[in-house]
Design a protein around this motif. Sequence first.
Motif, short mmCIF file in Angstrom:
data_model
loop_
_atom_site.label_atom_id
_atom_site.label_comp_id
_atom_site.label_asym_id
_atom_site.label_seq_id
_atom_site.Cartn_x
_atom_site.Cartn_y
_atom_site.Cartn_z
N ASP A 20 5.60 -81.54 28.42
CA ASP A 20 6.73 -82.28 27.85
C ASP A 20 6.60 -82.47 26.34
O ASP A 20 7.23 -83.35 25.76
CB ASP A 20 6.89 -83.63 28.56
N THR A 21 5.79 -81.61 25.69
CA THR A 21 5.62 -81.68 24.24
C THR A 21 6.16 -80.42 23.57
O THR A 21 5.81 -79.31 23.95
CB THR A 21 4.13 -81.84 23.87
N LEU A 22 7.02 -80.63 22.59
CA LEU A 22 7.53 -79.53 21.76
C LEU A 22 6.90 -79.67 20.39
O LEU A 22 6.97 -80.73 19.77
CB LEU A 22 9.06 -79.61 21.65
N ARG A 39 7.52 -85.65 21.82
CA ARG A 39 6.87 -85.89 23.11
C ARG A 39 7.90 -86.40 24.11
O ARG A 39 8.97 -86.85 23.74
CB ARG A 39 5.75 -86.90 22.95
N HIS A 40 7.53 -86.32 25.38
CA HIS A 40 8.43 -86.75 26.47
C HIS A 40 9.75 -85.98 26.43
O HIS A 40 10.82 -86.54 26.65
CB HIS A 40 8.67 -88.26 26.43
N THR A 82 14.97 -86.26 24.14
CA THR A 82 13.76 -87.06 24.29
C THR A 82 14.04 -88.48 23.82
O THR A 82 14.86 -88.68 22.92
CB THR A 82 12.58 -86.48 23.47
N SER A 83 13.38 -89.43 24.42
CA SER A 83 13.54 -90.82 23.97
C SER A 83 12.50 -91.20 22.93
O SER A 83 12.54 -92.28 22.36
CB SER A 83 13.42 -91.76 25.17
#
Length: 93
Positions: A20-22, A39-40, A82-83
Motif C-alpha cells: 500500500d506504498t507508492l 502510504r495507505h 489515500t487518506s
Amino acid sequence: MNRDFQLYDNEIISYSHSGDTLTLFCMFGNEEKWRTQFRHVRSVKGKDNLVGNRIAFFGRDISRDTYTLFFQDSSDTTIIRTSDHWRRLPGWK
C-alpha cells in the motif's frame, strides 16, 4: 482543492508501488534527488503518466481522500487515493 508546489519542476524518473506504498523517485535539476512516498494507498489511476513527466503541482481533495498530480506541458493527471499525507524524503540510490 488545496495545491502544493513543493515538488514543482521535479521530473519523475521512476516509481514503485509495493503493497500500500507508492514511491516516486524524482530529480530536480541535474543532481538533486527526492523520494516522495504515499502510504495507505488504496488505488492509483494514471500510472502510465508518472515516468518522464515533470510535476506542476499536487492537488489535494480532502473530501475524497485523493491527491492529483498535475504535470507541466500535459493534460494528463495521476490520481492517488489515500487518506495519508505524502512525505518528501531526500535522496535515493
